[in-house]
Design a protein around this motif. Sequence first.
Motif, PDB file in Angstrom:
ATOM      1  N   ILE A   1      23.240  51.003  18.181  1.00 18.96           N
ATOM      2  CA  ILE A   1      23.861  50.406  19.366  1.00 18.96           C
ATOM      3  C   ILE A   1      24.989  49.445  18.968  1.00 18.96           C
TER       4      ILE A   1
ATOM      5  N   ILE B   1      28.953  46.444  21.829  1.00 12.65           N
ATOM      6  CA  ILE B   1      27.948  47.253  22.549  1.00 12.65           C
ATOM      7  C   ILE B   1      28.567  47.878  23.801  1.00 12.65           C
ATOM      8  N   GLN B   2      29.315  47.066  24.547  1.00 10.83           N
ATOM      9  CA  GLN B   2      29.919  47.585  25.781  1.00 10.83           C
ATOM     10  C   GLN B   2      30.864  48.755  25.486  1.00 10.83           C
TER      11      GLN B   2
ATOM     12  N   LYS C   1      30.733  50.740  22.802  1.00  8.17           N
ATOM     13  CA  LYS C   1      29.886  51.837  22.301  1.00  8.17           C
ATOM     14  C   LYS C   1      29.281  52.629  23.469  1.00  8.17           C
ATOM     15  N   LEU C   2      28.900  51.923  24.523  1.00  5.18           N
ATOM     16  CA  LEU C   2      28.224  52.571  25.653  1.00  5.18           C
ATOM     17  C   LEU C   2      29.194  52.936  26.772  1.00  5.18           C
ATOM     18  N   SER C   3      30.497  52.758  26.532  1.00  3.39           N
ATOM     19  CA  SER C   3      31.514  52.998  27.575  1.00  3.39           C
ATOM     20  C   SER C   3      31.202  52.207  28.844  1.00  3.39           C
TER      21      SER C   3
ATOM     22  N   VAL D   1      24.335  46.997  31.485  1.00  2.63           N
ATOM     23  CA  VAL D   1      24.351  47.281  30.043  1.00  2.63           C
ATOM     24  C   VAL D   1      22.933  47.254  29.489  1.00  2.63           C
TER      25      VAL D   1
ATOM     26  N   LYS E   1      21.093  50.425  30.381  1.00  2.54           N
ATOM     27  CA  LYS E   1      21.519  51.556  29.554  1.00  2.54           C
ATOM     28  C   LYS E   1      20.858  51.496  28.167  1.00  2.54           C
ATOM     29  N   ILE E   2      20.827  50.290  27.578  1.00  4.03           N
ATOM     30  CA  ILE E   2      20.215  50.145  26.239  1.00  4.03           C
ATOM     31  C   ILE E   2      18.724  50.502  26.311  1.00  4.03           C
TER      32      ILE E   2
ATOM     33  N   LEU F   1      18.285  54.256  26.611  1.00  7.08           N
ATOM     34  CA  LEU F   1      18.565  54.916  25.325  1.00  7.08           C
ATOM     35  C   LEU F   1      17.406  54.730  24.357  1.00  7.08           C
TER      36      LEU F   1
END
Length: 255
Positions: A182, A228-229, A231-233, A242, A245-246, A249
């Motif tokens: 991440i 992180i933001q 990486k996760l678009s 966010v 989403k983490i 995942l």
Amino acid sequence: MISIKQIPVLSDNYIWLINASEEFTAVVDPAIPDPVIDELKKNNWKLTHIFNTHHHNDHTGANLELKNITNCKIIGPKSDFQRIPGIDICYKDKDEFSFGNETVRIMDIPGHTKGHIAFYFNKSQALFCGDTLFALGCGRVFEGTMEQMWDSLVKIKNLPKETKVYCAHEYTLANGNFALTIEPENQKLKIRMNEVILKREKGISTVPSILLDEIETNPFLRPDSIEIQKKLSLVGSSDLEVFTKIRLLKDSFRG
Ligand code: ZN
Ligand code: FE
């Protein structure tokens, strides 16, 4: 002053034994009784309390047997008292009680389960947080909402940075392997993971951890990280989006 003993049980659970004085010894989240009884004998401590963070059997499994043997009082979350075996005292957010020379403050931290509390020792700056915040990770959101879990983590994040975090499982290595996917460029995370790998190779525990280290390396406390933001678009998204989403995942991560 309190003294704290770690009791590793089952495959990866930690039971914590806390002694404050002759009249105050508590066990946190006793999954099974025998190792607790052995550790009490070894230290010549008399069990007076059980502290339960939440209802799961790997945290309450020894409640009734220990209460039978020692006549201790069982403390747990008011919001979930029906599911805590043998509960005597129910506490909710911001309740405080004396434990020897210490004041213990209750924090409601739902998400993993509907009712989940943490025990915060003010003087010692020690937090017993069950399955909410783990070293380099956080608990699965089983019964609550993502929003509840995020709010609970923010409450913990706002404690003094020196706080020692006593979580209930040794999941750090697997958590860290996920964290590196991440936020791979986080230097502090890389350094911490090298230490975690060395410790686990030697069979050494990685718990407790320090809250500051969690804030700097645990992705679940870092939805505001630009890396992180990106990486996760999710650049510019809310912390809750966010975090969610983490968490999703991690649920499907096979390290
Ligand atoms: Zn649990
Ligand atoms: Fe657990």
